[in-house]
Motif scaffolding. Structure first.
Motif, PDB file in Angstrom:
ATOM      1  N   LEU A 127       0.836  -1.203   0.000  1.00 42.40           N
ATOM      2  CA  LEU A 127       0.000   0.000   0.000  1.00 42.40           C
ATOM      3  C   LEU A 127       0.870   1.252   0.000  1.00 42.40           C
ATOM      4  N   SER A 128       1.943   1.227   0.779  1.00 40.64           N
ATOM      5  CA  SER A 128       2.865   2.356   0.812  1.00 40.64           C
ATOM      6  C   SER A 128       3.474   2.595  -0.563  1.00 40.64           C
ATOM      7  N   LEU A 129       3.838   1.509  -1.266  1.00 44.57           N
ATOM      8  CA  LEU A 129       4.391   1.642  -2.611  1.00 44.57           C
ATOM      9  C   LEU A 129       3.368   2.248  -3.564  1.00 44.57           C
ATOM     10  N   LEU A 130       2.121   1.777  -3.470  1.00 44.46           N
ATOM     11  CA  LEU A 130       1.083   2.287  -4.358  1.00 44.46           C
ATOM     12  C   LEU A 130       0.870   3.784  -4.133  1.00 44.46           C
ATOM     13  N   LEU A 131       0.862   4.197  -2.874  1.00 41.56           N
ATOM     14  CA  LEU A 131       0.706   5.627  -2.570  1.00 41.56           C
ATOM     15  C   LEU A 131       1.897   6.431  -3.092  1.00 41.56           C
ATOM     16  N   LYS A 132       3.095   5.857  -2.969  1.00 40.52           N
ATOM     17  CA  LYS A 132       4.289   6.540  -3.462  1.00 40.52           C
ATOM     18  C   LYS A 132       4.217   6.707  -4.984  1.00 40.52           C
ATOM     19  N   LEU A 133       3.829   5.652  -5.687  1.00 37.10           N
ATOM     20  CA  LEU A 133       3.730   5.725  -7.147  1.00 37.10           C
ATOM     21  C   LEU A 133       2.652   6.714  -7.575  1.00 37.10           C
ATOM     22  N   ASP A 134       1.520   6.721  -6.857  1.00 31.99           N
ATOM     23  CA  ASP A 134       0.460   7.683  -7.177  1.00 31.99           C
ATOM     24  C   ASP A 134       0.929   9.112  -6.940  1.00 31.99           C
ATOM     25  N   GLY A 135       1.686   9.326  -5.873  1.00 25.06           N
ATOM     26  CA  GLY A 135       2.222  10.655  -5.601  1.00 25.06           C
ATOM     27  C   GLY A 135       3.203  11.095  -6.674  1.00 25.06           C
ATOM     28  N   PHE A 136       4.065  10.172  -7.096  1.00 21.89           N
ATOM     29  CA  PHE A 136       4.991  10.479  -8.186  1.00 21.89           C
ATOM     30  C   PHE A 136       4.213  10.839  -9.461  1.00 21.89           C
ATOM     31  N   ALA A 137       3.178  10.065  -9.748  1.00 26.71           N
ATOM     32  CA  ALA A 137       2.399  10.288 -10.972  1.00 26.71           C
ATOM     33  C   ALA A 137       1.714  11.652 -10.953  1.00 26.71           C
ATOM     34  N   ILE A 138       1.260  12.062  -9.780  1.00 23.80           N
ATOM     35  CA  ILE A 138       0.624  13.382  -9.672  1.00 23.80           C
ATOM     36  C   ILE A 138       1.631  14.484 -10.002  1.00 23.80           C
ATOM     37  N   GLU A 139       2.867  14.336  -9.530  1.00 23.94           N
ATOM     38  CA  GLU A 139       3.899  15.325  -9.852  1.00 23.94           C
ATOM     39  C   GLU A 139       4.183  15.342 -11.350  1.00 23.94           C
ATOM     40  N   VAL A 140       4.300  14.166 -11.954  1.00 26.29           N
ATOM     41  CA  VAL A 140       4.588  14.085 -13.388  1.00 26.29           C
ATOM     42  C   VAL A 140       3.412  14.626 -14.199  1.00 26.29           C
ATOM     43  N   ARG A 141       2.207  14.448 -13.693  1.00 25.51           N
ATOM     44  CA  ARG A 141       1.018  14.903 -14.422  1.00 25.51           C
ATOM     45  C   ARG A 141       1.044  16.420 -14.647  1.00 25.51           C
ATOM     46  N   ASP A 142       1.714  17.142 -13.786  1.00 25.00           N
ATOM     47  CA  ASP A 142       1.830  18.593 -13.953  1.00 25.00           C
ATOM     48  C   ASP A 142       2.745  18.970 -15.116  1.00 25.00           C
ATOM     49  N   HIS A 143       3.446  17.968 -15.666  1.00 23.08           N
ATOM     50  CA  HIS A 143       4.447  18.265 -16.695  1.00 23.08           C
ATOM     51  C   HIS A 143       4.276  17.384 -17.934  1.00 23.08           C
ATOM     52  N   LEU A 218       5.941   6.183 -14.848  1.00 21.24           N
ATOM     53  CA  LEU A 218       5.234   7.238 -14.120  1.00 21.24           C
ATOM     54  C   LEU A 218       4.474   8.153 -15.072  1.00 21.24           C
ATOM     55  N   TYR A 219       5.067   8.456 -16.211  1.00 24.86           N
ATOM     56  CA  TYR A 219       4.395   9.286 -17.219  1.00 24.86           C
ATOM     57  C   TYR A 219       3.126   8.597 -17.711  1.00 24.86           C
ATOM     58  N   TYR A 220       3.238   7.327 -18.042  1.00 26.85           N
ATOM     59  CA  TYR A 220       2.110   6.531 -18.533  1.00 26.85           C
ATOM     60  C   TYR A 220       0.998   6.506 -17.480  1.00 26.85           C
ATOM     61  N   ALA A 221       1.395   6.264 -16.224  1.00 23.89           N
ATOM     62  CA  ALA A 221       0.417   6.248 -15.131  1.00 23.89           C
ATOM     63  C   ALA A 221      -0.185   7.631 -14.916  1.00 23.89           C
ATOM     64  N   ALA A 222       0.623   8.680 -15.058  1.00 28.35           N
ATOM     65  CA  ALA A 222       0.131  10.049 -14.851  1.00 28.35           C
ATOM     66  C   ALA A 222      -0.969  10.392 -15.839  1.00 28.35           C
ATOM     67  N   THR A 223      -0.859   9.911 -17.071  1.00 32.50           N
ATOM     68  CA  THR A 223      -1.896  10.212 -18.056  1.00 32.50           C
ATOM     69  C   THR A 223      -3.216   9.543 -17.706  1.00 32.50           C
ATOM     70  N   ALA A 224      -3.159   8.513 -16.852  1.00 29.23           N
ATOM     71  CA  ALA A 224      -4.369   7.815 -16.414  1.00 29.23           C
ATOM     72  C   ALA A 224      -4.867   8.315 -15.068  1.00 29.23           C
ATOM     73  N   GLY A 225      -4.127   9.227 -14.447  1.00 30.21           N
ATOM     74  CA  GLY A 225      -4.512   9.754 -13.140  1.00 30.21           C
ATOM     75  C   GLY A 225      -3.731   9.171 -12.000  1.00 30.21           C
ATOM     76  N   GLY A 226      -2.986   8.087 -12.240  1.00 33.19           N
ATOM     77  CA  GLY A 226      -2.187   7.467 -11.195  1.00 33.19           C
ATOM     78  C   GLY A 226      -1.979   5.993 -11.485  1.00 33.19           C
ATOM     79  N   TYR A 227      -1.014   5.398 -10.783  1.00 32.23           N
ATOM     80  CA  TYR A 227      -0.749   3.970 -10.994  1.00 32.23           C
ATOM     81  C   TYR A 227      -1.921   3.128 -10.510  1.00 32.23           C
ATOM     82  N   SER A 228      -2.633   3.611  -9.500  1.00 30.49           N
ATOM     83  CA  SER A 228      -3.798   2.874  -8.997  1.00 30.49           C
ATOM     84  C   SER A 228      -4.815   2.622 -10.114  1.00 30.49           C
ATOM     85  N   SER A 229      -4.960   3.591 -11.013  1.00 32.02           N
ATOM     86  CA  SER A 229      -5.933   3.443 -12.090  1.00 32.02           C
ATOM     87  C   SER A 229      -5.576   2.288 -13.013  1.00 32.02           C
TER      88      SER A 229
END
Length: 559
Positions: A127-143, A218-229
């Motif tokens: 769960l901690s990893l998933l949250l970390k990846l989602d947080g990374f994806a949110i940062e990448v989504r801004d760019h 992370l870029y790929y996940a960011a376009t989907a809203g996060g790795y969780s998606s």
């Protein structure tokens, strides 16, 4: 006018990207006066079908390419509503009574409840990893427009496997957590978490972690809203597999085709584009056209703009350019290098279905969803499975029952290159038997078990540069060449699922990319930009060099 155009915009490829591009032009025309409306033509190499990597066959319940729609995939959801295309919910019940299965590398099985989408092997560390990846994806989504501006761009020097190894070392360098409140629970990743993460990477990318850039993940996940998606198995609002087409993806493909080409004149089937010549006057696209008699003739079409709606590696493997991209200016060279790099990271998927007499797994409290890290791949070919029970949209009871199967990455390469379909059928059914505990008598055709398995072996198309589901990016590609995903080269615009910033790689991404590329082309034509001036106005009355139409072939105005 000595050299009239055949169409204002020539679209190459009739997958969702190409069809969406044509639809955007058609819709734009409705708001323009008649004299400003644009003509378009769509060239499709396949004489039998449209849809590209969306492919319904062997019954409306079987999509051998893209087939699922997520609730946050706004582009494709819009088209589903627009054409009133029927959909059904994927069987991923949010119910504690139904379980999904995980097979670890020791071939042990664990059941996880459907009412807890955060229940994964690895527990709180996962769960901690998933949250970390989602947080990374949110940062990448801004760019997404310029990923090089991301603070995480340094991760483009590493593969996913490199990053996992670093995280494993961090975990091993700290005391093993003894309870959920231990702060070390989120430091690095445990062996169990690493194993399930590797398996999820294979399921999402159809590649091995050693083949994909961590930054691209992370870029790929960011376009989907996060790795969780990408990995949500609850069927919730963000899940990529929340719903599917009741009558196959072909139902949406055909709805768009009828809208853009009601007279069957604008989408040219069996027209394989081979060359694009381009300069300030526009483009001339040369194609081989297969007639009803099977004979092939060459035809050249002139346009003001071209939209290449192909996966990047396919766009250089199947097309030549004049002038060559690799010998042009910085932008065209970057486009060429990008395509070359992505050709080294092609997704590999063998997607199949096994038919049964009834959905026995549901009767046993199982979703039909399996995530497998089982070894060896010679005995455990599958990475994941999904329930594929078909519900008649007329409201009748279901009457088609199957499990959808996926062989991906290294396993797909092995089973595609070294085995026959019959051998794959036996291996897939044997793997399913170990997972779901059934006998041949529960197959639809018990007397011939292999006949219950059908598939599409997508790795066979890798030689043409086609990845399934996508062409991905190895380390360095995104930061060095990523800007070339969408940057036009003269009068040539690029579409395709890989170029999207909204659900990159999915059908939604393909549609978004077609809309975007068409909007670019329309603006260029209407503004009279270079490569888009009206024919008959001095230099624009001449075709690009090296593009004289073959004798006896008259240019034809697109409908």
């Amino acid at each position: 006018m000595n050299n009239p155009i055949d169409a204002d915009v020539i679209i190459i490829g009739a997958g969702f990207a190409g069809l969406a591009a044509a639809l955007r032009i058609k819709d734009t025309n409705q708001g323009l006066p008649a004299e400003k409306q644009l003509t378009y033509v769509v060239l499709e190499a396949d004489a039998q079908r449209l849809g590209g990597r969306a492919w319904t066959r062997d019954g409306v319940d079987m999509d051998f390419g893209g087939g699922y729609i997520g609730a946050t995939q706004t582009q494709i959801q819009y088209l589903v509503r627009r054409y009133q295309v029927q959909t059904i919910e994927t069987f991923l019940p949010q119910d504690r009574n139904f379980k999904w299965l995980y097979q670890n590398g020791k071939n042990e099985f664990t059941r996880f409840p459907g009412d807890n989408p955060l229940a994964f092997p690895g527990g709180l560390n996962a769960l901690s990893l998933l949250l970390k990846l989602d947080g990374f994806a949110i940062e990448v989504r801004d760019h997404l427009a310029d990923p090089t501006l991301s603070a995480l761009a340094y991760l483009d020097t590493k593969t996913v496997a490199d990053w996992i190894n670093e995280q494993r070392a961090e975990w091993d360098a700290h005391p093993v957590p003894v309870d959920p409140s231990d702060p070390n629970i989120g430091v690095g990743i445990s062996a169990d978490t690493a194993e399930v993460f590797v398996t999820s990477v294979r399921s999402a990318f159809s590649l091995e972690p050693s083949e994909v850039s961590m930054f691209f993940l992370l870029y790929y996940a960011a376009t989907a809203g996060g790795y969780s998606s990408l990995v949500d198995v609850s069927g919730g609002t963000g899940a990529a597999e929340a719903t599917r087409f009741a009558l196959g993806t072909q139902s949406l493909v055909e709805a768009i085709r009828q809208d853009i080409d009601p007279n069957n004149k604008t989408v040219l089937r069996g027209a394989r584009a081979t060359k694009i010549a381009y300069d300030a006057s526009g483009v001339v696209v040369t194609c081989d056209v297969t007639g009803a008699d099977g004979n092939v003739t060459q035809r050249s079409l002139r346009g003001r703009r071209a939209i290449v709606a192909m996966a990047p590696p396919v766009s250089i493997n199947r097309l030549s350019y004049d002038p060559p991209l690799e010998k042009g200016d910085g932008a065209s060279v970057m486009r060429y290098e990008l395509c070359q790099a992505m050709g080294k990271a092609l997704g590999r998927t063998i997607k199949g279905f096994v038919r049964f007499e009834r959905p026995f797994w549901r009767e046993r409290g199982l979703m039909g969803f399996l995530l497998s890290a089982g070894l060896p791949i010679t005995e455990n070919p599958l990475d994941w499975t999904l329930d594929n029970v078909w519900v008649d949209p007329s409201g009748n009871e279901p009457d088609r029952y199957s499990l959808m199967t996926f062989i991906v990455g290294a396993s797909a390469s092995h089973w595609s290159e070294k085995h026959t379909k019959a051998e794959r059928a036996r291996a897939v059914i044997a793997h399913l038997k170990r997972v779901y505990r059934f006998e041949n008598s529960e197959l639809l055709n018990p007397s011939d078990p292999e006949s219950n398995y059908v598939e599409e072996d997508w790795p066979q198309q890798c030689v043409n540069g086609l990845g399934a589901p996508d062409a991905m990016m190895p380390p360095g590609a995104l930061t060095q060449f990523g800007s070339a995903l969408r940057t036009p080269i003269g009068p040539i615009h690029w579409a395709g699922a890989e170029s999207s910033t909204e659900w990159c790689g999915y059908m939604n991404g393909a549609i978004e990319s077609g809309f975007r590329a068409a909007s670019e082309a329309v603006r260029a034509v209407l503004s009279g930009a270079a490569g888009a001036s009206g024919a008959g106005e001095g230099p624009d009355d001449q075709p690009p060099r090296g593009t004289t139409p073959p004798a006896g072939v008259a240019p034809k105005k697109a409908a």
